[in-house]
Design a protein around this motif. Sequence first.
Motif, PDB file in Angstrom:
ATOM      1  N   ILE A   1       0.497  -1.437   0.271  1.00  0.00           N
ATOM      2  CA  ILE A   1      -0.058   0.427  -0.106  1.00  0.00           C
ATOM      3  C   ILE A   1       0.774   1.131  -0.129  1.00  0.00           C
ATOM      4  CG2 ILE A   1      -1.811   1.286   1.661  1.00  0.00           C
ATOM      5  CD1 ILE A   1      -3.029  -1.471   2.389  1.00  0.00           C
ATOM      6  N   TYR A   2       1.570   1.251   0.934  1.00  0.00           N
ATOM      7  CA  TYR A   2       3.097   2.479   0.621  1.00  0.00           C
ATOM      8  C   TYR A   2       3.445   2.873  -0.586  1.00  0.00           C
ATOM      9  CZ  TYR A   2       2.052   3.345   5.658  1.00  0.00           C
ATOM     10  OH  TYR A   2       1.443   2.773   7.382  1.00  0.00           O
ATOM     11  N   LEU A   3       4.069   1.252  -1.228  1.00  0.00           N
ATOM     12  CA  LEU A   3       4.675   2.369  -2.383  1.00  0.00           C
ATOM     13  C   LEU A   3       3.982   1.764  -3.561  1.00  0.00           C
ATOM     14  CD1 LEU A   3       6.855  -1.441  -2.027  1.00  0.00           C
ATOM     15  CD2 LEU A   3       7.886   0.737  -2.477  1.00  0.00           C
ATOM     16  N   ASP A   4       2.382   1.830  -3.306  1.00  0.00           N
ATOM     17  CA  ASP A   4       1.930   2.070  -4.390  1.00  0.00           C
ATOM     18  C   ASP A   4       1.553   3.112  -4.546  1.00  0.00           C
ATOM     19  OD1 ASP A   4      -0.133   1.120  -6.538  1.00  0.00           O
ATOM     20  OD2 ASP A   4      -1.964   1.855  -4.722  1.00  0.00           O
ATOM     21  N   SER A   5       0.871   3.812  -3.435  1.00  0.00           N
ATOM     22  CA  SER A   5       0.824   5.290  -2.884  1.00  0.00           C
ATOM     23  C   SER A   5       2.179   6.145  -3.249  1.00  0.00           C
ATOM     24  CB  SER A   5       0.422   5.899  -1.823  1.00  0.00           C
ATOM     25  OG  SER A   5       0.866   7.362  -0.639  1.00  0.00           O
ATOM     26  N   ALA A   6       3.691   5.717  -3.195  1.00  0.00           N
ATOM     27  CA  ALA A   6       4.644   6.436  -3.248  1.00  0.00           C
ATOM     28  C   ALA A   6       4.723   6.343  -4.784  1.00  0.00           C
ATOM     29  CB  ALA A   6       5.649   5.552  -2.856  1.00  0.00           C
ATOM     30  N   LEU A   7       4.079   5.456  -5.652  1.00  0.00           N
ATOM     31  CA  LEU A   7       4.564   4.983  -7.202  1.00  0.00           C
ATOM     32  C   LEU A   7       3.372   6.628  -7.692  1.00  0.00           C
ATOM     33  CD1 LEU A   7       5.128   3.943  -9.914  1.00  0.00           C
ATOM     34  CD2 LEU A   7       3.468   2.031  -9.169  1.00  0.00           C
ATOM     35  N   LYS A   8       2.383   5.970  -7.053  1.00  0.00           N
ATOM     36  CA  LYS A   8       1.059   7.456  -7.711  1.00  0.00           C
ATOM     37  C   LYS A   8       2.131   9.070  -7.598  1.00  0.00           C
ATOM     38  CE  LYS A   8      -3.019   4.364  -7.169  1.00  0.00           C
ATOM     39  NZ  LYS A   8      -4.199   4.368  -5.985  1.00  0.00           N
ATOM     40  N   GLU A   9       2.601   9.170  -6.209  1.00  0.00           N
ATOM     41  CA  GLU A   9       3.433  10.378  -5.942  1.00  0.00           C
ATOM     42  C   GLU A   9       3.815  11.155  -6.751  1.00  0.00           C
ATOM     43  OE1 GLU A   9       4.124  12.895  -1.792  1.00  0.00           O
ATOM     44  OE2 GLU A   9       4.554  10.961  -1.847  1.00  0.00           O
ATOM     45  N   PHE A  10       4.920   9.653  -6.744  1.00  0.00           N
ATOM     46  CA  PHE A  10       6.734  10.323  -7.736  1.00  0.00           C
ATOM     47  C   PHE A  10       5.890  10.844  -9.276  1.00  0.00           C
ATOM     48  CE2 PHE A  10       9.297   8.830 -10.260  1.00  0.00           C
ATOM     49  CZ  PHE A  10      10.466   9.213  -9.780  1.00  0.00           C
ATOM     50  N   CYS A  11       4.446   9.530 -10.355  1.00  0.00           N
ATOM     51  CA  CYS A  11       4.053  10.347 -11.024  1.00  0.00           C
ATOM     52  C   CYS A  11       3.460  11.651 -10.977  1.00  0.00           C
ATOM     53  CB  CYS A  11       3.317   9.006 -11.800  1.00  0.00           C
ATOM     54  SG  CYS A  11       4.160   7.928 -11.943  1.00  0.00           S
ATOM     55  N   ASP A  12       2.958  12.035 -10.269  1.00  0.00           N
ATOM     56  CA  ASP A  12       2.053  13.643 -10.231  1.00  0.00           C
ATOM     57  C   ASP A  12       2.881  14.192  -9.700  1.00  0.00           C
ATOM     58  OD1 ASP A  12       0.160  15.192  -9.849  1.00  0.00           O
ATOM     59  OD2 ASP A  12      -0.069  15.144  -8.086  1.00  0.00           O
ATOM     60  N   ARG A  13       4.425  13.890  -9.350  1.00  0.00           N
ATOM     61  CA  ARG A  13       4.977  15.133  -9.350  1.00  0.00           C
ATOM     62  C   ARG A  13       5.789  15.578 -10.586  1.00  0.00           C
ATOM     63  NH1 ARG A  13       6.466  15.736  -2.294  1.00  0.00           N
ATOM     64  NH2 ARG A  13       4.063  15.495  -2.079  1.00  0.00           N
ATOM     65  N   THR A  14       6.394  14.731 -10.718  1.00  0.00           N
ATOM     66  CA  THR A  14       7.263  14.426 -11.586  1.00  0.00           C
ATOM     67  C   THR A  14       6.555  14.717 -13.171  1.00  0.00           C
ATOM     68  OG1 THR A  14       7.758  12.049 -12.365  1.00  0.00           O
ATOM     69  CG2 THR A  14       8.917  13.517 -10.734  1.00  0.00           C
ATOM     70  N   GLY A  15       5.659  14.276 -13.605  1.00  0.00           N
ATOM     71  CA  GLY A  15       5.505  13.537 -14.905  1.00  0.00           C
ATOM     72  C   GLY A  15       5.999  13.134 -15.973  1.00  0.00           C
ATOM     73  N   ILE A  16       6.793  12.041 -14.632  1.00  0.00           N
ATOM     74  CA  ILE A  16       7.176  10.966 -15.840  1.00  0.00           C
ATOM     75  C   ILE A  16       7.112   9.950 -16.628  1.00  0.00           C
ATOM     76  CG2 ILE A  16       7.716   9.277 -14.701  1.00  0.00           C
ATOM     77  CD1 ILE A  16      10.868   9.952 -14.249  1.00  0.00           C
ATOM     78  N   LEU A  17       5.518  10.321 -17.136  1.00  0.00           N
ATOM     79  CA  LEU A  17       4.665   8.711 -18.032  1.00  0.00           C
ATOM     80  C   LEU A  17       3.727  10.055 -18.688  1.00  0.00           C
ATOM     81  CD1 LEU A  17       4.265   5.784 -15.700  1.00  0.00           C
ATOM     82  CD2 LEU A  17       5.753   6.573 -16.872  1.00  0.00           C
ATOM     83  N   ARG A  18       4.602  10.105 -19.838  1.00  0.00           N
ATOM     84  CA  ARG A  18       3.730  10.220 -20.570  1.00  0.00           C
ATOM     85  C   ARG A  18       3.168   9.955 -22.173  1.00  0.00           C
ATOM     86  NH1 ARG A  18       7.388  15.969 -20.567  1.00  0.00           N
ATOM     87  NH2 ARG A  18       7.350  16.362 -18.015  1.00  0.00           N
ATOM     88  N   SER A  19       2.233  10.205 -22.522  1.00  0.00           N
ATOM     89  CA  SER A  19       1.613   9.274 -23.366  1.00  0.00           C
ATOM     90  C   SER A  19       0.577  10.777 -24.270  1.00  0.00           C
ATOM     91  CB  SER A  19       0.127   8.322 -23.216  1.00  0.00           C
ATOM     92  OG  SER A  19       0.711   7.651 -22.589  1.00  0.00           O
ATOM     93  N   ARG A  20       0.898   9.642 -25.888  1.00  0.00           N
ATOM     94  CA  ARG A  20      -0.553  10.836 -27.304  1.00  0.00           C
ATOM     95  C   ARG A  20      -1.506  10.335 -27.294  1.00  0.00           C
ATOM     96  NH1 ARG A  20       1.051  14.037 -31.021  1.00  0.00           N
ATOM     97  NH2 ARG A  20       3.656  14.218 -30.151  1.00  0.00           N
ATOM     98  N   VAL A  21      -2.363  10.574 -27.856  1.00  0.00           N
ATOM     99  CA  VAL A  21      -3.749   9.836 -28.228  1.00  0.00           C
ATOM    100  C   VAL A  21      -3.930  10.717 -29.275  1.00  0.00           C
ATOM    101  CG1 VAL A  21      -5.303  11.207 -26.153  1.00  0.00           C
ATOM    102  CG2 VAL A  21      -6.380   8.723 -27.412  1.00  0.00           C
ATOM    103  N   THR A  22      -5.139  10.488 -30.217  1.00  0.00           N
ATOM    104  CA  THR A  22      -6.086  11.338 -30.492  1.00  0.00           C
ATOM    105  C   THR A  22      -7.496  10.732 -31.410  1.00  0.00           C
ATOM    106  OG1 THR A  22      -4.070  10.903 -32.848  1.00  0.00           O
ATOM    107  CG2 THR A  22      -5.987  11.449 -33.525  1.00  0.00           C
ATOM    108  N   PHE A  23      -8.170  11.966 -31.324  1.00  0.00           N
ATOM    109  CA  PHE A  23      -9.488  11.983 -30.599  1.00  0.00           C
ATOM    110  C   PHE A  23      -9.883  12.420 -32.334  1.00  0.00           C
ATOM    111  CE2 PHE A  23      -8.264  12.665 -26.455  1.00  0.00           C
ATOM    112  CZ  PHE A  23      -8.758  11.673 -26.248  1.00  0.00           C
ATOM    113  N   THR A  24     -10.951  12.247 -32.740  1.00  0.00           N
ATOM    114  CA  THR A  24     -11.702  12.141 -33.375  1.00  0.00           C
ATOM    115  C   THR A  24     -13.818  12.487 -32.735  1.00  0.00           C
ATOM    116  OG1 THR A  24     -11.125  11.277 -35.219  1.00  0.00           O
ATOM    117  CG2 THR A  24     -12.855  12.938 -36.198  1.00  0.00           C
ATOM    118  N   THR A  25     -13.765  14.616 -32.930  1.00  0.00           N
ATOM    119  CA  THR A  25     -14.921  14.537 -32.879  1.00  0.00           C
ATOM    120  C   THR A  25     -16.068  13.972 -33.990  1.00  0.00           C
ATOM    121  OG1 THR A  25     -15.250  16.706 -34.450  1.00  0.00           O
ATOM    122  CG2 THR A  25     -14.024  17.321 -32.264  1.00  0.00           C
ATOM    123  N   SER A  26     -17.111  13.273 -33.196  1.00  0.00           N
ATOM    124  CA  SER A  26     -18.133  12.392 -34.080  1.00  0.00           C
ATOM    125  C   SER A  26     -19.363  13.416 -34.065  1.00  0.00           C
ATOM    126  CB  SER A  26     -19.400  11.387 -32.388  1.00  0.00           C
ATOM    127  OG  SER A  26     -19.355  12.211 -31.489  1.00  0.00           O
TER     128      SER A  26
END
Length: 207
Positions: free
Chosen positions: A24-49
């Motif tokens: 539980i502590y490690l899971d919380s730390a992982l979420k916090e690390f991602c939030d504070r660093t923005g280290i994981l990034r992705s790209r997605v494409t949308f098309t309006t319907s």
Amino acid sequence: MTAQNLIELVLEESPLDSASIAEIYLDSALKEFCDRTGILRSRVTFTTSDKSLRPTLTSFPTDVIRIRSIDKAGVELVNTIQTSFLKQDNGFYYVESNNPIQLFMGFWNGSNDVAFEASESFNMIYERSARKFATASNGSQDFQQEPEIPDRFHECLVHRACERAFKLNPDLRTYHHSLWRDQVKEGRKFANTNHTNDKYNVKIYDL
């Protein structure tokens, strides 16, 4: 390191004797690390319907922490916006609902809303959260999985977990906090330079 390795390290270096609490502590730390660093990034494409005032973009990712940029045909519409309640920023409307997150888009020309046409495509780059600790890509629990963040930052999750475990020992709590803090700073640098081709300004949080 695998999730099992990290749990064992926490149990070795802290007063915790419960693997489930360490997880539980490690899971919380992982979420916090991602939030504070923005280290994981992705790209997605949308098309309006369809054509409407604020077309709803379906299949919006549910792991969004922070939207970094939106572009239409390669032209940037807006950058560095927070997902939050309905707001208008540089002509770009966005909203976060609980489940699923939805994005509404429309321009403001100074006096009136201007709708987008149907079948217009947009690209979005966003910071995302990691999968739950010890969880495989298919959603099953697997303690041989490694956290999605780079290997060099795995041990900082242990320091954050140990910091929380040493509630009654200020010296050791401070020691682990300083190691965690230093790795968060390194994580921001990594995210802003090495992780993508573009540089972004990451919001600085109190540690």
